[in-house]
Design a protein around this motif. Structure first.
Motif, short mmCIF file in Angstrom:
data_model
loop_
_atom_site.label_atom_id
_atom_site.label_comp_id
_atom_site.label_asym_id
_atom_site.label_seq_id
_atom_site.Cartn_x
_atom_site.Cartn_y
_atom_site.Cartn_z
N CYS A 1 0.84 -1.21 0.00
CA CYS A 1 0.00 0.00 0.00
C CYS A 1 0.87 1.25 0.00
CB CYS A 1 -0.91 0.01 1.22
SG CYS A 1 -2.13 -1.31 1.27
N SER A 2 1.91 1.23 0.81
CA SER A 2 2.79 2.39 0.93
C SER A 2 3.50 2.69 -0.38
CB SER A 2 3.81 2.17 2.05
OG SER A 2 3.17 2.05 3.30
N LYS A 3 3.99 1.63 -1.04
CA LYS A 3 4.68 1.82 -2.32
C LYS A 3 3.73 2.34 -3.39
CE LYS A 3 8.51 -1.42 -1.80
NZ LYS A 3 9.19 -2.62 -2.36
N ALA A 4 2.47 1.96 -3.29
CA ALA A 4 1.48 2.40 -4.27
C ALA A 4 0.90 3.77 -3.93
CB ALA A 4 0.35 1.38 -4.37
N GLY A 5 1.26 4.30 -2.76
CA GLY A 5 0.75 5.60 -2.35
C GLY A 5 -0.66 5.55 -1.79
N ALA B 1 7.59 0.66 6.90
CA ALA B 1 6.79 0.72 5.68
C ALA B 1 5.85 1.93 5.70
CB ALA B 1 5.98 -0.56 5.51
N LEU B 2 5.24 2.19 6.86
CA LEU B 2 4.34 3.34 6.99
C LEU B 2 5.08 4.66 6.84
CD1 LEU B 2 2.12 2.17 9.99
CD2 LEU B 2 1.34 2.59 7.64
N ILE B 3 6.24 4.76 7.50
CA ILE B 3 7.03 5.99 7.41
C ILE B 3 7.46 6.23 5.97
CG2 ILE B 3 9.26 7.03 8.05
CD1 ILE B 3 8.89 5.65 10.81
N ASN B 4 7.88 5.16 5.31
CA ASN B 4 8.28 5.28 3.91
C ASN B 4 7.10 5.70 3.03
OD1 ASN B 4 10.28 4.89 1.77
ND2 ASN B 4 9.04 3.16 1.15
N GLY B 5 5.93 5.16 3.34
CA GLY B 5 4.73 5.51 2.58
C GLY B 5 4.36 6.98 2.72
N TRP B 6 4.38 7.48 3.95
CA TRP B 6 4.07 8.89 4.17
C TRP B 6 5.12 9.78 3.53
CZ3 TRP B 6 -0.63 9.73 4.87
CH2 TRP B 6 -1.43 9.02 5.77
N ALA B 7 6.36 9.31 3.56
CA ALA B 7 7.45 10.07 2.94
C ALA B 7 7.26 10.15 1.43
CB ALA B 7 8.80 9.43 3.26
N LEU B 8 6.94 9.01 0.80
CA LEU B 8 6.73 8.99 -0.64
C LEU B 8 5.52 9.82 -1.05
CD1 LEU B 8 7.41 5.21 -1.42
CD2 LEU B 8 8.86 7.16 -2.02
N HIS C 1 17.14 7.24 8.10
CA HIS C 1 17.51 7.68 6.75
C HIS C 1 16.26 8.07 5.95
CE1 HIS C 1 18.60 7.31 2.51
NE2 HIS C 1 19.86 7.47 2.87
N CYS C 2 15.27 7.21 5.99
CA CYS C 2 14.02 7.45 5.26
C CYS C 2 13.33 8.72 5.76
CB CYS C 2 13.10 6.24 5.41
SG CYS C 2 11.47 6.47 4.70
N LEU C 3 13.24 8.85 7.08
CA LEU C 3 12.55 9.99 7.67
C LEU C 3 13.27 11.30 7.37
CD1 LEU C 3 10.26 11.04 9.40
CD2 LEU C 3 11.62 10.53 11.43
N MET C 4 14.60 11.32 7.53
CA MET C 4 15.34 12.55 7.29
C MET C 4 15.25 12.98 5.83
SD MET C 4 17.17 14.99 8.52
CE MET C 4 18.02 14.54 10.03
N THR C 5 15.31 12.03 4.91
CA THR C 5 15.19 12.35 3.49
C THR C 5 13.84 12.99 3.20
OG1 THR C 5 16.66 10.52 2.86
CG2 THR C 5 15.21 11.40 1.15
N SER C 6 12.79 12.47 3.83
CA SER C 6 11.45 13.02 3.65
C SER C 6 11.36 14.44 4.21
CB SER C 6 10.42 12.13 4.34
OG SER C 6 9.16 12.75 4.36
N LEU C 7 11.88 14.65 5.41
CA LEU C 7 11.81 15.96 6.04
C LEU C 7 12.56 17.01 5.24
CD1 LEU C 7 12.33 14.94 9.79
CD2 LEU C 7 10.18 15.54 8.67
#
Length: 218
Positions: free
Chosen positions: A46-50, A76-83, A110-116
């Motif tokens: 779901c996260s990868k699909a947005g 997975a959730l953090i990555n989804g919100w980031a994407l 890493h994922c969270l900082m990139t998103s922020l």
């Protein structure tokens, strides 16, 4: 039935949320309760699909079954919100993970900082505060990023701060030692390029100007 458990992660890796959803529904119809690993794979799809609404619905289903998300589910959730370009929600999810007693690993940071960093130019002050907080946590834990990540993050920082201040100084604390030599060399190259560019512009000005005036229209 083991085949279904195999295919859920497969569709998750592809971000094919519809196929993953169909398999989840088939499992439930056949009287098989998905376990934490299956739900995590589905949340990842779901996260990868947005499709974060579906991801959050899956989280509610887990809660109704007395199932708690693990670190991979939260990642997975953090990555989804980031994407999906919702850094505030990614940050909230990160805090919920810690409140649940789970320790974030370097991949989560890493994922969270990139998103922020990617959304800080158009986001609220909470994102700036989040960047400072996450930077400090990473530094305190001894986490560092590779040179490629440092270069990527520095470009985002350059858009935020024309002159490096508190934000840049905080994030650079998790950059590798090679970053500083790269930074020095990069500045030297930029200075030389600017000097060469100025000389070329001055020498060719008349030619360029003539070409602009007399080039026939196509």
């Amino acid at each position: 039935m083991g085949v279904l458990f195999i295919f859920i992660p497969k569709w998750a890796r592809r971000g094919d949320v519809w196929e993953a959803a169909d398999l989840m529904q088939k499992m439930i119809q056949d009287g098989i309760s998905p376990d934490i690993h299956t739900y995590t794979s589905f949340v990842n799809a779901c996260s990868k699909a947005g499709d974060m609404n579906r991801a959050m619905t899956a989280l509610e289903e887990m809660a109704s079954l007395g199932m708690k998300p693990n670190i991979k589910t939260y990642t997975a959730l953090i990555n989804g919100w980031a994407l999906a370009s919702y850094p505030d929600k990614a940050l909230t999810c990160f805090e919920e993970m810690k409140q649940a007693g789970l320790e974030p690993d370097q991949a989560v940071y890493h994922c969270l900082m990139t998103s922020l960093l990617s959304r800080a130019t158009v986001a609220k002050n909470s994102v700036y505060t989040g960047i400072l907080k996450i930077s400090k946590e990473m530094s305190d834990l001894g986490f560092s990023v590779d040179l490629g990540t440092a270069i990527h993050w520095s470009k985002s920082l350059g858009r935020l701060e024309a002159v490096p201040t508190q934000l840049t100084n905080a994030v650079e604390k998790v950059f590798p030692p090679s970053w500083y030599s790269y930074k020095r060399n990069h500045k030297t190259l930029d200075t030389n390029d600017d000097m060469d560019s100025d000389e070329e512009d001055g020498a060719d000005f008349e030619v360029l100007d003539e070409s602009l005036h007399f080039r026939p229209s196509e």
